[in-house]
Design a protein around this motif. Structure first.
Motif, PDB file in Angstrom:
ATOM      1  N   THR A   9     -23.947  24.229 -11.153  1.00 29.11           N
ATOM      2  CA  THR A   9     -23.649  25.492 -10.491  1.00 29.11           C
ATOM      3  C   THR A   9     -22.644  25.193  -9.388  1.00 29.11           C
ATOM      4  O   THR A   9     -22.831  24.260  -8.610  1.00 29.11           O
ATOM      5  CB  THR A   9     -24.925  26.114  -9.893  1.00 29.11           C
ATOM      6  OG1 THR A   9     -25.836  26.386 -10.966  1.00 29.11           O
ATOM      7  CG2 THR A   9     -24.618  27.403  -9.149  1.00 29.11           C
ATOM      8  N   GLU A  11     -20.322  26.931  -6.150  1.00 30.22           N
ATOM      9  CA  GLU A  11     -20.267  28.080  -5.243  1.00 30.22           C
ATOM     10  C   GLU A  11     -18.941  28.090  -4.511  1.00 30.22           C
ATOM     11  O   GLU A  11     -18.417  27.054  -4.125  1.00 30.22           O
ATOM     12  CB  GLU A  11     -21.413  28.018  -4.232  1.00 30.22           C
ATOM     13  CG  GLU A  11     -22.760  28.278  -4.850  1.00 30.22           C
ATOM     14  CD  GLU A  11     -23.851  28.516  -3.815  1.00 30.22           C
ATOM     15  OE1 GLU A  11     -23.545  29.051  -2.727  1.00 30.22           O
ATOM     16  OE2 GLU A  11     -25.000  28.168  -4.120  1.00 30.22           O
ATOM     17  N   THR A  12     -18.414  29.291  -4.341  1.00 27.55           N
ATOM     18  CA  THR A  12     -17.235  29.505  -3.511  1.00 27.55           C
ATOM     19  C   THR A  12     -17.665  30.440  -2.381  1.00 27.55           C
ATOM     20  O   THR A  12     -18.843  30.779  -2.268  1.00 27.55           O
ATOM     21  CB  THR A  12     -16.087  30.145  -4.321  1.00 27.55           C
ATOM     22  OG1 THR A  12     -16.462  31.479  -4.685  1.00 27.55           O
ATOM     23  CG2 THR A  12     -15.771  29.330  -5.572  1.00 27.55           C
ATOM     24  N   GLU A  13     -16.720  30.885  -1.612  1.00 28.26           N
ATOM     25  CA  GLU A  13     -17.049  31.777  -0.503  1.00 28.26           C
ATOM     26  C   GLU A  13     -17.766  33.041  -0.975  1.00 28.26           C
ATOM     27  O   GLU A  13     -18.749  33.465  -0.374  1.00 28.26           O
ATOM     28  CB  GLU A  13     -15.768  32.160   0.248  1.00 28.26           C
ATOM     29  CG  GLU A  13     -16.008  33.046   1.440  1.00 28.26           C
ATOM     30  CD  GLU A  13     -14.727  33.418   2.155  1.00 28.26           C
ATOM     31  OE1 GLU A  13     -14.748  34.443   2.869  1.00 28.26           O
ATOM     32  OE2 GLU A  13     -13.717  32.700   2.018  1.00 28.26           O
ATOM     33  N   ARG A  14     -17.303  33.623  -2.093  1.00 32.74           N
ATOM     34  CA  ARG A  14     -17.854  34.903  -2.542  1.00 32.74           C
ATOM     35  C   ARG A  14     -18.542  34.861  -3.901  1.00 32.74           C
ATOM     36  O   ARG A  14     -19.117  35.861  -4.317  1.00 32.74           O
ATOM     37  CB  ARG A  14     -16.722  35.944  -2.612  1.00 32.74           C
ATOM     38  CG  ARG A  14     -16.015  36.173  -1.298  1.00 32.74           C
ATOM     39  CD  ARG A  14     -14.872  37.153  -1.445  1.00 32.74           C
ATOM     40  NE  ARG A  14     -13.849  36.644  -2.371  1.00 32.74           N
ATOM     41  CZ  ARG A  14     -12.964  37.404  -2.999  1.00 32.74           C
ATOM     42  NH1 ARG A  14     -12.963  38.713  -2.818  1.00 32.74           N
ATOM     43  NH2 ARG A  14     -12.067  36.883  -3.800  1.00 32.74           N
ATOM     44  N   ILE A  16     -20.631  32.718  -7.328  1.00 33.36           N
ATOM     45  CA  ILE A  16     -21.463  31.655  -7.884  1.00 33.36           C
ATOM     46  C   ILE A  16     -21.041  31.474  -9.337  1.00 33.36           C
ATOM     47  O   ILE A  16     -21.019  32.439 -10.114  1.00 33.36           O
ATOM     48  CB  ILE A  16     -22.960  31.999  -7.803  1.00 33.36           C
ATOM     49  CG1 ILE A  16     -23.385  32.078  -6.335  1.00 33.36           C
ATOM     50  CG2 ILE A  16     -23.801  30.953  -8.555  1.00 33.36           C
ATOM     51  CD1 ILE A  16     -24.805  32.546  -6.130  1.00 33.36           C
ATOM     52  N   ARG A  18     -22.141  29.831 -12.676  1.00 31.56           N
ATOM     53  CA  ARG A  18     -23.417  29.387 -13.231  1.00 31.56           C
ATOM     54  C   ARG A  18     -23.309  29.250 -14.741  1.00 31.56           C
ATOM     55  O   ARG A  18     -22.305  29.612 -15.348  1.00 31.56           O
ATOM     56  CB  ARG A  18     -24.510  30.384 -12.868  1.00 31.56           C
ATOM     57  CG  ARG A  18     -24.190  31.783 -13.399  1.00 31.56           C
ATOM     58  CD  ARG A  18     -25.356  32.725 -13.445  1.00 31.56           C
ATOM     59  NE  ARG A  18     -24.966  34.058 -13.818  1.00 31.56           N
ATOM     60  CZ  ARG A  18     -24.783  34.480 -15.057  1.00 31.56           C
ATOM     61  NH1 ARG A  18     -24.928  33.668 -16.080  1.00 31.56           N
ATOM     62  NH2 ARG A  18     -24.445  35.740 -15.309  1.00 31.56           N
ATOM     63  N   LYS A  73     -21.700  36.672  -5.077  1.00 31.53           N
ATOM     64  CA  LYS A  73     -22.814  36.160  -4.278  1.00 31.53           C
ATOM     65  C   LYS A  73     -23.631  37.281  -3.668  1.00 31.53           C
ATOM     66  O   LYS A  73     -24.860  37.259  -3.697  1.00 31.53           O
ATOM     67  CB  LYS A  73     -22.288  35.270  -3.133  1.00 31.53           C
ATOM     68  CG  LYS A  73     -22.308  33.820  -3.407  1.00 31.53           C
ATOM     69  CD  LYS A  73     -21.940  33.065  -2.135  1.00 31.53           C
ATOM     70  CE  LYS A  73     -21.727  31.618  -2.433  1.00 31.53           C
ATOM     71  NZ  LYS A  73     -21.318  30.870  -1.241  1.00 31.53           N
TER      72      LYS A  73
END
Length: 183
Positions: A9, A11-14, A16, A18, A73
């Motif tokens: 997984t 993650e970025t600032e905004r 996910i 997956r 997110k």
């Protein structure tokens, strides 16, 4: 029996990124039934879209990387599929993106593709990446430009016909080799 693939997984600032899920089928089927799917092999029937989801799992199983499903997110809303692609017969390893119709124009493709490319370079050790883009897909070309990619050559895809190969900057050409180069 459910196969347990080790799909990381991200993650970025905004967003996910997956593992793909069968729960993505309704949104994917709606997208692939629309005219927007013309640049990614559509339009397709719902049963054909289900097979695409299965194919994405297979790519992860065979190659150890693939497309992630992407969620916002804040809302958990599925917004598209972005990732790494290199099936048999593809010209070179690719960073690709497909956004649902309600997710375009928000910078999601660029944000998630940066994360995918950083994974390809920093974790998988890729030394180059392309994006294969239909010559008429101006939105995708704009994303490629924001990622620092440049038109490299024209390619005649056996199924999709005339396409353009956009070359991404090499890891050594990026600041610190990763996502922060364009952040």
């Amino acid at each position: 029996m459910k196969l347990d693939l080790a799909i990381p997984t991200l993650e970025t600032e905004r967003l996910i990124l997956r593992a793909p899920a069968e729960a993505d089928l309704d949104a994917d089927a709606a997208f692939f039934a629309s005219d927007a799917a013309q640049y990614v092999g559509g339009p397709l029937r719902r049963d054909e879209v289900w097979r695409i989801i299965a194919m994405h799992f297979g790519h992860w199983a065979l190659r150890g990387y693939g497309y992630w499903s992407v969620d916002e997110k804040d809302t958990g809303t599925y917004v598209g599929r972005i990732g790494l692609w290199f099936p048999e017969g593809w010209p070179e390893p690719e960073v690709g993106w497909t956004l649902m119709n309600n997710a375009t124009g928000k910078g999601y493709a660029t944000e998630a593709a940066l994360a995918a490319r950083a994974h390809a370079y920093d974790i998988l050790g890729w030394d180059t990446a392309i994006s294969l883009i239909d010559p008429e897909n101006h939105a995708s070309k704009a994303v490629a430009k924001r990622l620092g990619a440049k038109l490299d050559y024209h390619y005649e895809h056996p199924k999709f016909g005339a396409t353009e190969i956009w070359r991404h900057p090499a890891p050594a050409d990026l600041v610190n080799g990763g996502m922060e180069a364009y952040a």
